[in-house]
Motif scaffolding. Structure first.
Motif, PDB file in Angstrom:
ATOM      1  N   ALA A   1      36.124  26.874  30.910  1.00 17.95           N
ATOM      2  CA  ALA A   1      36.466  27.377  32.238  1.00 17.95           C
ATOM      3  C   ALA A   1      35.877  28.765  32.459  1.00 17.95           C
ATOM      4  O   ALA A   1      35.406  29.090  33.558  1.00 17.95           O
ATOM      5  CB  ALA A   1      37.988  27.405  32.400  1.00 17.95           C
ATOM      6  N   ARG A   2      35.896  29.580  31.415  1.00 18.31           N
ATOM      7  CA  ARG A   2      35.354  30.939  31.545  1.00 18.31           C
ATOM      8  C   ARG A   2      33.867  30.906  31.861  1.00 18.31           C
ATOM      9  O   ARG A   2      33.391  31.631  32.758  1.00 18.31           O
ATOM     10  CB  ARG A   2      35.603  31.717  30.260  1.00 18.31           C
ATOM     11  CG  ARG A   2      35.060  33.138  30.309  1.00 18.31           C
ATOM     12  CD  ARG A   2      35.410  33.900  29.040  1.00 18.31           C
ATOM     13  NE  ARG A   2      34.885  35.258  29.080  1.00 18.31           N
ATOM     14  CZ  ARG A   2      35.062  36.156  28.126  1.00 18.31           C
ATOM     15  NH1 ARG A   2      35.774  35.826  27.043  1.00 18.31           N
ATOM     16  NH2 ARG A   2      34.553  37.370  28.244  1.00 18.31           N
ATOM     17  N   GLU A   3      33.121  30.072  31.150  1.00 15.07           N
ATOM     18  CA  GLU A   3      31.684  29.982  31.403  1.00 15.07           C
ATOM     19  C   GLU A   3      31.419  29.446  32.806  1.00 15.07           C
ATOM     20  O   GLU A   3      30.499  29.903  33.501  1.00 15.07           O
ATOM     21  CB  GLU A   3      31.012  29.086  30.364  1.00 15.07           C
ATOM     22  CG  GLU A   3      29.497  28.983  30.548  1.00 15.07           C
ATOM     23  CD  GLU A   3      28.838  28.116  29.484  1.00 15.07           C
ATOM     24  OE1 GLU A   3      27.645  27.788  29.660  1.00 15.07           O
ATOM     25  OE2 GLU A   3      29.518  27.777  28.492  1.00 15.07           O
ATOM     26  N   TYR A   4      32.232  28.498  33.242  1.00 11.66           N
ATOM     27  CA  TYR A   4      32.049  27.951  34.585  1.00 11.66           C
ATOM     28  C   TYR A   4      32.269  29.039  35.633  1.00 11.66           C
ATOM     29  O   TYR A   4      31.527  29.143  36.614  1.00 11.66           O
ATOM     30  CB  TYR A   4      33.008  26.790  34.808  1.00 11.66           C
ATOM     31  CG  TYR A   4      32.789  26.095  36.130  1.00 11.66           C
ATOM     32  CD1 TYR A   4      31.657  25.308  36.340  1.00 11.66           C
ATOM     33  CD2 TYR A   4      33.707  26.221  37.166  1.00 11.66           C
ATOM     34  CE1 TYR A   4      31.448  24.662  37.544  1.00 11.66           C
ATOM     35  CE2 TYR A   4      33.509  25.576  38.379  1.00 11.66           C
ATOM     36  CZ  TYR A   4      32.373  24.805  38.559  1.00 11.66           C
ATOM     37  OH  TYR A   4      32.163  24.172  39.763  1.00 11.66           O
ATOM     38  N   GLY A   5      33.303  29.849  35.444  1.00 11.19           N
ATOM     39  CA  GLY A   5      33.562  30.947  36.367  1.00 11.19           C
ATOM     40  C   GLY A   5      32.408  31.934  36.416  1.00 11.19           C
ATOM     41  O   GLY A   5      32.043  32.433  37.492  1.00 11.19           O
ATOM     42  N   GLU A   6      31.824  32.213  35.267  1.00  8.19           N
ATOM     43  CA  GLU A   6      30.679  33.120  35.225  1.00  8.19           C
ATOM     44  C   GLU A   6      29.500  32.520  35.982  1.00  8.19           C
ATOM     45  O   GLU A   6      28.759  33.237  36.671  1.00  8.19           O
ATOM     46  CB  GLU A   6      30.308  33.405  33.770  1.00  8.19           C
ATOM     47  CG  GLU A   6      31.353  34.239  33.026  1.00  8.19           C
ATOM     48  CD  GLU A   6      31.076  34.336  31.538  1.00  8.19           C
ATOM     49  OE1 GLU A   6      30.181  33.606  31.049  1.00  8.19           O
ATOM     50  OE2 GLU A   6      31.764  35.131  30.857  1.00  8.19           O
ATOM     51  N   ASN A   7      29.314  31.213  35.877  1.00  7.12           N
ATOM     52  CA  ASN A   7      28.244  30.554  36.619  1.00  7.12           C
ATOM     53  C   ASN A   7      28.465  30.671  38.123  1.00  7.12           C
ATOM     54  O   ASN A   7      27.528  30.893  38.902  1.00  7.12           O
ATOM     55  CB  ASN A   7      28.153  29.077  36.228  1.00  7.12           C
ATOM     56  CG  ASN A   7      27.639  28.865  34.821  1.00  7.12           C
ATOM     57  OD1 ASN A   7      27.078  29.778  34.208  1.00  7.12           O
ATOM     58  ND2 ASN A   7      27.835  27.670  34.291  1.00  7.12           N
TER      59      ASN A   7
ATOM     60  N   GLN B   1      37.140  36.697  43.229  1.00  8.45           N
ATOM     61  CA  GLN B   1      38.510  36.217  43.426  1.00  8.45           C
ATOM     62  C   GLN B   1      38.544  34.712  43.662  1.00  8.45           C
ATOM     63  O   GLN B   1      39.393  33.996  43.119  1.00  8.45           O
ATOM     64  CB  GLN B   1      39.155  36.946  44.606  1.00  8.45           C
ATOM     65  CG  GLN B   1      40.627  36.622  44.784  1.00  8.45           C
ATOM     66  CD  GLN B   1      41.266  37.475  45.868  1.00  8.45           C
ATOM     67  OE1 GLN B   1      40.609  38.279  46.529  1.00  8.45           O
ATOM     68  NE2 GLN B   1      42.561  37.315  46.061  1.00  8.45           N
ATOM     69  N   GLU B   2      37.589  34.224  44.462  1.00 11.87           N
ATOM     70  CA  GLU B   2      37.522  32.779  44.710  1.00 11.87           C
ATOM     71  C   GLU B   2      37.151  32.033  43.446  1.00 11.87           C
ATOM     72  O   GLU B   2      37.721  30.973  43.145  1.00 11.87           O
ATOM     73  CB  GLU B   2      36.505  32.487  45.809  1.00 11.87           C
ATOM     74  CG  GLU B   2      36.385  31.000  46.157  1.00 11.87           C
ATOM     75  CD  GLU B   2      35.363  30.712  47.234  1.00 11.87           C
ATOM     76  OE1 GLU B   2      35.050  29.540  47.458  1.00 11.87           O
ATOM     77  OE2 GLU B   2      34.860  31.687  47.855  1.00 11.87           O
ATOM     78  N   ALA B   3      36.219  32.574  42.679  1.00 13.93           N
ATOM     79  CA  ALA B   3      35.814  31.925  41.430  1.00 13.93           C
ATOM     80  C   ALA B   3      36.979  31.855  40.454  1.00 13.93           C
ATOM     81  O   ALA B   3      37.189  30.820  39.801  1.00 13.93           O
ATOM     82  CB  ALA B   3      34.639  32.680  40.806  1.00 13.93           C
ATOM     83  N   ALA B   4      37.747  32.928  40.361  1.00 19.38           N
ATOM     84  CA  ALA B   4      38.896  32.935  39.453  1.00 19.38           C
ATOM     85  C   ALA B   4      39.927  31.891  39.866  1.00 19.38           C
ATOM     86  O   ALA B   4      40.508  31.208  39.011  1.00 19.38           O
ATOM     87  CB  ALA B   4      39.524  34.324  39.427  1.00 19.38           C
ATOM     88  N   PHE B   5      40.157  31.759  41.179  1.00 20.09           N
ATOM     89  CA  PHE B   5      41.099  30.755  41.654  1.00 20.09           C
ATOM     90  C   PHE B   5      40.619  29.354  41.305  1.00 20.09           C
ATOM     91  O   PHE B   5      41.400  28.505  40.835  1.00 20.09           O
ATOM     92  CB  PHE B   5      41.294  30.880  43.166  1.00 20.09           C
ATOM     93  CG  PHE B   5      42.124  29.763  43.757  1.00 20.09           C
ATOM     94  CD1 PHE B   5      43.499  29.758  43.616  1.00 20.09           C
ATOM     95  CD2 PHE B   5      41.516  28.721  44.424  1.00 20.09           C
ATOM     96  CE1 PHE B   5      44.263  28.718  44.140  1.00 20.09           C
ATOM     97  CE2 PHE B   5      42.262  27.677  44.954  1.00 20.09           C
ATOM     98  CZ  PHE B   5      43.640  27.681  44.805  1.00 20.09           C
ATOM     99  N   LEU B   6      39.327  29.072  41.534  1.00 21.29           N
ATOM    100  CA  LEU B   6      38.791  27.745  41.253  1.00 21.29           C
ATOM    101  C   LEU B   6      38.861  27.417  39.765  1.00 21.29           C
ATOM    102  O   LEU B   6      39.195  26.294  39.386  1.00 21.29           O
ATOM    103  CB  LEU B   6      37.354  27.645  41.751  1.00 21.29           C
ATOM    104  CG  LEU B   6      37.168  27.631  43.270  1.00 21.29           C
ATOM    105  CD1 LEU B   6      35.690  27.723  43.621  1.00 21.29           C
ATOM    106  CD2 LEU B   6      37.783  26.372  43.871  1.00 21.29           C
ATOM    107  N   VAL B   7      38.564  28.408  38.929  1.00 16.60           N
ATOM    108  CA  VAL B   7      38.627  28.178  37.485  1.00 16.60           C
ATOM    109  C   VAL B   7      40.045  27.818  37.067  1.00 16.60           C
ATOM    110  O   VAL B   7      40.267  26.876  36.296  1.00 16.60           O
ATOM    111  CB  VAL B   7      38.125  29.428  36.731  1.00 16.60           C
ATOM    112  CG1 VAL B   7      38.477  29.333  35.251  1.00 16.60           C
ATOM    113  CG2 VAL B   7      36.623  29.567  36.904  1.00 16.60           C
ATOM    114  N   GLU B   8      41.022  28.558  37.564  1.00 16.27           N
ATOM    115  CA  GLU B   8      42.414  28.261  37.222  1.00 16.27           C
ATOM    116  C   GLU B   8      42.836  26.909  37.784  1.00 16.27           C
ATOM    117  O   GLU B   8      43.539  26.130  37.115  1.00 16.27           O
ATOM    118  CB  GLU B   8      43.330  29.354  37.755  1.00 16.27           C
ATOM    119  CG  GLU B   8      44.783  29.188  37.316  1.00 16.27           C
ATOM    120  CD  GLU B   8      45.648  30.372  37.707  1.00 16.27           C
ATOM    121  OE1 GLU B   8      46.882  30.254  37.578  1.00 16.27           O
ATOM    122  OE2 GLU B   8      45.106  31.411  38.119  1.00 16.27           O
TER     123      GLU B   8
END
Length: 293
Positions: free
Chosen positions: A215-221, A230-237
């Protein structure tokens, strides 16, 4: 006289009418002979401007609610609740909310709908089959021949959006049959994301691959591609919770409401391949967004 002409026509407000689900709900409602009021920014409706709500709701019989970001977003319960209360106050009798199976953050929005004073139904959906042909995932498959996603080997019963739309329209127009109920809808079989991509590859004749990442790598992508942090963090969670195995089971909502089996993922793939959905030459206008919108 046809069956449609014998039934009373229902005037239905469809929010998100230009989006993935709203567009299909509007099409299904019109095909069934009902009157559709398309509610989107193109028609002057804005979820963030409450002064635009009354005009689209006044005189309507029913409304389909889909939050523009995600039903589990931090503001979703307040927004859905306020809209539902205004609808009920203006005499809209039936409200249907699109929600997600297994998304605990969606429960406050569902509760806000139930407390609004109208007859309500929640449709909790599995992951859309059309997420592979529209939205945030299709560009990777089409242009790079690879899907990078934090789903591991978890299985999901991908549901065709046409089935979701038909269930929504039935809940909006079948009187009180589904009032006060939560309907869970899914496809007819479980597939991992890797198996889904393999089916697309087989039908298109392309060597497509699926690469599971954390999930962390996906958020970084996502942030590297320009998605706000903020949107990326929400989607990852969100994806981390929805894709932890809790949804690796079938639901019978489609068969219960429509009296038939749900459409199979293979049918969706064959239709998409026939129209060139995953051809590399096709333009890609996808951006990150919710799996249920």
């Amino acid at each position: 006289m046809t069956e449609t002409s014998r039934r009373e026509k229902t005037t239905i407000v469809v929010t998100g009418a230009s989006g993935r689900t709203g567009r299909r709900v509007a099409e299904a409602a019109r095909a069934a002979g009902h009157v559709v009021r398309a509610a989107s920014r193109a028609t002057g409706f804005d979820w963030w401007d409450r002064s635009t709500w009354a005009d689209v709701l006044r005189g309507a019989d029913a409304a389909y609610l889909v939050h523009p970001a995600d039903v589990g977003a931090p503001d979703a319960a307040d927004t859905i609740g306020a809209f539902a209360r205004e609808a009920a106050g203006l005499g809209v009798r039936r409200l249907v909310l699109l929600s997600a199976r297994g998304e605990e953050r969606a429960r406050p929005a569902e509760e806000a709908l139930a407390e609004a004073g109208a007859h309500w139904t929640v449709v909790r959906s599995a992951w859309f089959a059309q997420n592979f042909s529209e939205g945030p995932l299709v560009a990777e498959v089409r242009e790079r021949g690879e899907l990078v996603f934090p789903a591991g080997g978890v299985a999901e019963p991908f549901v065709d959006l046409r089935d979701v739309a038909d269930v929504v329209v039935a809940a909006l127009t079948c009187g009180d049959r589904y009032a006060g109920r939560t309907l869970e809808v899914s496809g007819p079989r479980l597939l991992t994301f890797g198996e889904a991509v393999a089916e697309i590859g087989k039908e298109t004749g392309r060597a497509l691959t699926y690469r599971a990442v954390s999930a962390r790598e996906y958020g970084e992508n996502l942030t590297a591609f320009g998605v706000p942090a903020q949107e990326a963090a929400f989607l990852v969670e969100l994806f981390g919770s929805l894709l932890d195995g809790r949804n690796a089971h079938l639901s019978d909502g489609v068969e219960e409401v429509l009296g038939r089996a749900p459409r199979d993922f293979g049918d969706f793939v064959r239709e998409g391949a026939a129209t060139g959905t995953w051809d590399p030459e096709e333009s890609a206008g996808a951006r990150a967004g919710s799996a249920v919108s």
